[in-house]
Each structure stands twice: as C-alpha cells, then as structure tokens.
Design a protein around this motif. Sequence first.
Motif, PDB file in Angstrom:
ATOM      1  N   TRP A  75     -17.609  -6.534 -11.120  1.00 49.62           N
ATOM      2  CA  TRP A  75     -17.837  -5.840 -12.392  1.00 49.62           C
ATOM      3  C   TRP A  75     -16.589  -5.914 -13.269  1.00 49.62           C
ATOM      4  CZ3 TRP A  75     -22.343  -4.145 -14.331  1.00 49.62           C
ATOM      5  CH2 TRP A  75     -23.414  -3.947 -13.457  1.00 49.62           C
ATOM      6  N   GLN A  76     -15.611  -6.685 -12.821  1.00 45.59           N
ATOM      7  CA  GLN A  76     -14.328  -6.850 -13.511  1.00 45.59           C
ATOM      8  C   GLN A  76     -13.592  -5.518 -13.652  1.00 45.59           C
ATOM      9  OE1 GLN A  76     -13.689  -9.829 -16.397  1.00 45.59           O
ATOM     10  NE2 GLN A  76     -15.724 -10.694 -16.182  1.00 45.59           N
ATOM     11  N   ARG A  77     -13.739  -4.659 -12.651  1.00 44.28           N
ATOM     12  CA  ARG A  77     -12.936  -3.444 -12.567  1.00 44.28           C
ATOM     13  C   ARG A  77     -11.672  -3.775 -11.775  1.00 44.28           C
ATOM     14  NH1 ARG A  77     -18.041  -0.089 -10.290  1.00 44.28           N
ATOM     15  NH2 ARG A  77     -17.747  -1.748  -8.749  1.00 44.28           N
ATOM     16  N   PRO A  78     -10.486  -3.447 -12.319  1.00 44.93           N
ATOM     17  CA  PRO A  78      -9.257  -3.694 -11.559  1.00 44.93           C
ATOM     18  C   PRO A  78      -9.308  -2.968 -10.217  1.00 44.93           C
ATOM     19  CG  PRO A  78      -8.766  -3.102 -13.837  1.00 44.93           C
ATOM     20  CD  PRO A  78     -10.220  -2.829 -13.629  1.00 44.93           C
ATOM     21  N   ILE A  79      -8.996  -3.681  -9.144  1.00 42.91           N
ATOM     22  CA  ILE A  79      -9.110  -3.104  -7.800  1.00 42.91           C
ATOM     23  C   ILE A  79      -7.952  -2.145  -7.553  1.00 42.91           C
ATOM     24  CG2 ILE A  79      -9.141  -3.643  -5.342  1.00 42.91           C
ATOM     25  CD1 ILE A  79     -10.385  -6.341  -6.055  1.00 42.91           C
ATOM     26  N   PRO A  80      -8.256  -0.891  -7.163  1.00 41.01           N
ATOM     27  CA  PRO A  80      -7.179   0.081  -6.928  1.00 41.01           C
ATOM     28  C   PRO A  80      -6.344  -0.270  -5.701  1.00 41.01           C
ATOM     29  CG  PRO A  80      -9.304   1.009  -6.330  1.00 41.01           C
ATOM     30  CD  PRO A  80      -9.586  -0.315  -6.979  1.00 41.01           C
ATOM     31  N   VAL A  81      -5.073   0.092  -5.790  1.00 45.09           N
ATOM     32  CA  VAL A  81      -4.110  -0.174  -4.726  1.00 45.09           C
ATOM     33  C   VAL A  81      -3.804   1.119  -4.003  1.00 45.09           C
ATOM     34  CG1 VAL A  81      -1.833  -1.143  -4.216  1.00 45.09           C
ATOM     35  CG2 VAL A  81      -3.138  -1.987  -6.179  1.00 45.09           C
ATOM     36  N   ASP A  82      -3.682   1.067  -2.696  1.00 41.41           N
ATOM     37  CA  ASP A  82      -3.310   2.267  -1.932  1.00 41.41           C
ATOM     38  C   ASP A  82      -2.038   2.866  -2.513  1.00 41.41           C
ATOM     39  OD1 ASP A  82      -5.464   2.009  -0.295  1.00 41.41           O
ATOM     40  OD2 ASP A  82      -4.338   1.652   1.550  1.00 41.41           O
ATOM     41  N   GLY A  83      -2.056   4.154  -2.717  1.00 42.13           N
ATOM     42  CA  GLY A  83      -0.915   4.841  -3.314  1.00 42.13           C
ATOM     43  C   GLY A  83      -1.213   5.322  -4.723  1.00 42.13           C
ATOM     44  N   GLY A  84      -2.241   4.721  -5.369  1.00 44.52           N
ATOM     45  CA  GLY A  84      -2.718   5.210  -6.651  1.00 44.52           C
ATOM     46  C   GLY A  84      -1.878   4.859  -7.861  1.00 44.52           C
ATOM     47  N   LYS A  85      -0.834   4.052  -7.702  1.00 48.18           N
ATOM     48  CA  LYS A  85       0.042   3.772  -8.842  1.00 48.18           C
ATOM     49  C   LYS A  85      -0.312   2.475  -9.569  1.00 48.18           C
ATOM     50  CE  LYS A  85       4.073   6.247  -7.034  1.00 48.18           C
ATOM     51  NZ  LYS A  85       5.514   6.148  -6.658  1.00 48.18           N
ATOM     52  N   PHE A  86      -1.138   1.644  -8.935  1.00 51.20           N
ATOM     53  CA  PHE A  86      -1.463   0.356  -9.545  1.00 51.20           C
ATOM     54  C   PHE A  86      -2.959   0.107  -9.435  1.00 51.20           C
ATOM     55  CE2 PHE A  86       2.983   0.026  -8.386  1.00 51.20           C
ATOM     56  CZ  PHE A  86       3.541  -0.602  -9.485  1.00 51.20           C
ATOM     57  N   PHE A  87      -3.460  -0.673 -10.386  1.00 57.56           N
ATOM     58  CA  PHE A  87      -4.866  -1.042 -10.409  1.00 57.56           C
ATOM     59  C   PHE A  87      -4.973  -2.516 -10.783  1.00 57.56           C
ATOM     60  CE2 PHE A  87      -4.731   3.458 -11.120  1.00 57.56           C
ATOM     61  CZ  PHE A  87      -5.843   3.968 -10.459  1.00 57.56           C
ATOM     62  N   GLY A  88      -5.271  -3.355  -9.795  1.00 53.64           N
ATOM     63  CA  GLY A  88      -5.587  -4.738 -10.075  1.00 53.64           C
ATOM     64  C   GLY A  88      -4.424  -5.692 -10.220  1.00 53.64           C
ATOM     65  N   ASP A  89      -3.335  -5.253 -10.847  1.00 53.39           N
ATOM     66  CA  ASP A  89      -2.243  -6.178 -11.164  1.00 53.39           C
ATOM     67  C   ASP A  89      -1.522  -6.672  -9.913  1.00 53.39           C
ATOM     68  OD1 ASP A  89      -2.246  -6.241 -14.089  1.00 53.39           O
ATOM     69  OD2 ASP A  89      -1.701  -4.130 -13.973  1.00 53.39           O
ATOM     70  N   VAL A  90      -1.150  -7.948  -9.946  1.00 52.69           N
ATOM     71  CA  VAL A  90      -0.261  -8.540  -8.948  1.00 52.69           C
ATOM     72  C   VAL A  90       0.802  -9.330  -9.698  1.00 52.69           C
ATOM     73  CG1 VAL A  90      -2.074  -8.691  -7.191  1.00 52.69           C
ATOM     74  CG2 VAL A  90      -1.659 -10.640  -8.681  1.00 52.69           C
ATOM     75  N   GLY A  91       1.910  -9.565  -9.049  1.00 54.05           N
ATOM     76  CA  GLY A  91       2.979 -10.327  -9.699  1.00 54.05           C
ATOM     77  C   GLY A  91       3.779  -9.475 -10.654  1.00 54.05           C
ATOM     78  N   LEU A  92       4.112 -10.010 -11.810  1.00 57.19           N
ATOM     79  CA  LEU A  92       5.047  -9.365 -12.732  1.00 57.19           C
ATOM     80  C   LEU A  92       4.701  -7.913 -13.049  1.00 57.19           C
ATOM     81  CD1 LEU A  92       5.580 -12.425 -15.087  1.00 57.19           C
ATOM     82  CD2 LEU A  92       7.241 -11.488 -13.463  1.00 57.19           C
ATOM     83  N   PRO A  93       3.434  -7.575 -13.389  1.00 55.69           N
ATOM     84  CA  PRO A  93       3.122  -6.174 -13.676  1.00 55.69           C
ATOM     85  C   PRO A  93       2.658  -5.392 -12.448  1.00 55.69           C
ATOM     86  CG  PRO A  93       1.277  -7.525 -14.310  1.00 55.69           C
ATOM     87  CD  PRO A  93       2.297  -8.453 -13.697  1.00 55.69           C
ATOM     88  N   GLY A  94       2.659  -6.030 -11.268  1.00 58.76           N
ATOM     89  CA  GLY A  94       2.130  -5.410 -10.070  1.00 58.76           C
ATOM     90  C   GLY A  94       3.181  -4.717  -9.231  1.00 58.76           C
ATOM     91  N   PRO A  95       2.795  -4.250  -8.049  1.00 60.24           N
ATOM     92  CA  PRO A  95       3.728  -3.513  -7.195  1.00 60.24           C
ATOM     93  C   PRO A  95       4.888  -4.355  -6.689  1.00 60.24           C
ATOM     94  CG  PRO A  95       1.677  -3.954  -6.024  1.00 60.24           C
ATOM     95  CD  PRO A  95       1.444  -4.321  -7.451  1.00 60.24           C
ATOM     96  N   ASP A  96       4.741  -5.684  -6.684  1.00 62.70           N
ATOM     97  CA  ASP A  96       5.828  -6.555  -6.243  1.00 62.70           C
ATOM     98  C   ASP A  96       6.817  -6.863  -7.358  1.00 62.70           C
ATOM     99  OD1 ASP A  96       3.600  -8.048  -7.354  1.00 62.70           O
ATOM    100  OD2 ASP A  96       4.754  -9.842  -6.918  1.00 62.70           O
ATOM    101  N   GLY A  97       6.466  -6.506  -8.612  1.00 63.93           N
ATOM    102  CA  GLY A  97       7.367  -6.717  -9.732  1.00 63.93           C
ATOM    103  C   GLY A  97       7.702  -8.174 -10.002  1.00 63.93           C
TER     104      GLY A  97
END
Length: 441
Positions: A75-97
């Motif tokens: 449904w093109q909903r960003p997938i939530p990440v455990d911890g609640g601080k991120f949704f969908g993003d990986v890489g530069l805007p994601g938890p790995d920075g």
Amino acid sequence: MPLINTLGMKVGSEKTFGAGYNVLPVWKKRLDPKTRVTTPNSDVIYAMSYLDLGRDGRMVFEAPPGLQGILLDFWQRPIPVDGGKFFGDVGLPGPDGGKGGKFLILPPGYTGSVPSDYYVYRSGTNNVFVFLRSFYQDPNDLSGAVATMEGARIYPLGATSPKPMEIPDASGKPVNMLPISDATAFDELKKLVDSEGSNLADPDWLGMLAGLGIVKGQPFNPDAGTRAILDKAAKTAYRMSRVIGFEEKLAGRDFRVYPDRRWVNPVADGTPQNPGGPFDLAWRRTADGYTDLDTRIWFFTDYYSISPGMLSQIPGKGAKYMIAFTDSRGTPLSGDKNYSLKLPPDVPAANFWSVTLYEAENASGYASGRPFPSLGSRDKPKQNADGTTDLYLGPKAPTGKDANWMETVPGKGYFAILRLYAPTEAAIDKSWKPGDIEVVE
C-alpha cells in the motif's frame, strides 16, 4: 491507487527483468522516457525490487554506505522500525545515517525471536516494495553512484546459499511500469489476495473484491462479458485518477505551495514524524477520523513512494518538490507553446536542483526525443548577471539559449516538477520562491 501503482511497477519490472528477491534492476545510465513509470527522477540513479515475505520468509536487505532508500509495504506505507523513531527510510535518512547496515524485514504479525545487529522493519503486507536511490555529482561520471547500487544485497535470513544477486541495467529498455489500467488489474489483485489474505485489507475492502469473485483460495474466472466490464472499469478509474491528479484545490484544501504562485504540493502539510505514533500524511485526517481518499488518489496517480526522510523539515536533509500543471494564468501547459521560468538567485538546494517534464496523460517522463526530460544545476545552465536563471520550455530553443532550453512536442500536454535536493532554510521557510511558468508571446 497506491496498491495498483505498486502492482504496475512490479508486473512491468518482472515481465522485463525477471522476478525474485535477488533481482534488482538498476538504471545505470539514468532513467529515460523509455521506462514508463510515475514521475521518475532522471537526475539520480534508481533501483527497485519486490519481495514476498510469505513465500521467502524473513528477508535481509544489506545497504552499502551512501544509499538513500525506502522500504514500503504494497500500500506504499513506510514500514515502521522497531523503536518507533523511523518509518521506511534506509540509508542517509534512515537509522544507519547513510553508513550502511543490515535491515531485517519481518512479515505481518511476526512474534518470533529477532536476532541482534539488525535494524528491524515490520511490514503490514507480505509483499514489500524496495525503492533505492544513489547520487552523482557529474552527469558524465555515474560510476560511483552505480557502484553504490551494485553493493546492495537481498537474501532470506539464515540462508546458507542464497541466490546470487542479478543486477540488470534497466536504462534504455522499453518497459511499462505504470498503474495497471485494464482488466488484468483484477487478475493481479487476485494474486495479492491469495498471497496476503486478511493482511491486504479490512473486511469491507475484501468484501468489495469478493463481490467481484476475488476470494482467497477460490478460482477467479470471469466470463467474457464480465471481463469486458472490468476492463472498462479499470480504464475509467485510471482516467478519473488523472483528472483528480491535476487539481490545485481538492477536498476543501488548497495545494498551492505559495498563495501567489501556481506551484502545488499535496503533502506539504504532512509531518515527517509523529513521535510515538504512525507516520502522518496529508490524506490521514486524524482529527476528523477519516482518510481523505481524493488526496491519496491525487498523490498516487502523480507519484509513488513517500517517507519521513522525503518530508524532512531539517535544512540540508530530504527534498522539496513542487508541481506546475499550468502557466501563470491557470491554463494547462501545452507542447505547442513557448514558456519561460525564472528561478531567483541562490536556489536553496545544498545537493542539486532540477526541473523535469512529465506526460500529462500518464505522469511518465516526457518523451520529446531528447535523452532525458530534465534540466538542472548539474547541467550548468547559464545564469543572468543578477544571479537569476531563466529556463525555456517549447518546441524550439530561443536563439542562443540552448543550454537553458527544454524541448516540448506540439500536441502533447505535460507538467513540470521542480525538485530541491537537500533544501536549505530559504526553501523550508518559503522565503525563496520560483516564478510561475510564463507564456512567451
């Protein structure tokens, strides 16, 4: 529309490049108009993949450093990440920075153990859309951005001998990845229902599909008369979405970015992150208790994929997009006419800016016969003495203005998107604003 949009990309891609978690088409020479997909950006390197957690189990996505990507359900909903601080993003805007890392994607309702040393994403559907971008600085040297993409790896968790990655070059390949607009949309929905069951939608939506004969585990064999009706329905629905997608005002809301300009953006009111709660978007009318379907239709007939990183309000992060469907007088843009667009000095984009043209009929890249339908800062258009930049749109270049000209085709309508990558403060507070697209008499 978000679901049909994703299905169109998946079906078109797999028909051309093959299917499987290990197949990652990369547009290694940039994405040109031969790839028909909703509003692609020809100024970055793209890659897209489609996973089925129900078939292949828990999946690992290994991101190399320097990547920017999004993991979305179907449904093109960003997938939530455990911890609640991120949704969908990986890489530069994601938890790995942007440093790279291992991302574990879990299927709906998974309650088993979770290994450490992974960023854990919990999808709402078994089917997952992986959308990746990498950046280059010199249009004549894409090698570094392509190498970044080729460093990505996707495989089942715990696999001792996963399939080797297949990374075909998708550039220049004729492929239709637009939303499906014929009766086969219902065949693809049947496959999704069989794959997802109750993960796909609530009982009311599943009931609507059941009324058409689309039920998990049951045959779907519409007769010729029914299939003809479904075909007309799909064609009409897509055309309706294209009409909705050109509105400046919809559902009682004004989408214009600036009150005195024609540029629009329906997700300007979205919030990058709602701490402790779900990712919030323009079509989620939380206070009113309903989903603004027209706004969601607008977005997914004109765009695909969204995430908090794309809506970042932090200077130097994310991106700012704005769309012009009309000239300054409110008349739809036409390939027959000549236009000019003035950008004030110091365009507030720390990475780069670009203007890209798209087909009015289907929002794919504008096919004018030129390699790419875009022009931006990295193409080094000529500036005026006062620091402004004039761009020209029309069938023929004004004398001496070839470096600032975007070719259009008589008889073919289009719209334009201005993108500011890594927007600075002047873009976020709107103290900088572009001119409208003006008819040149």
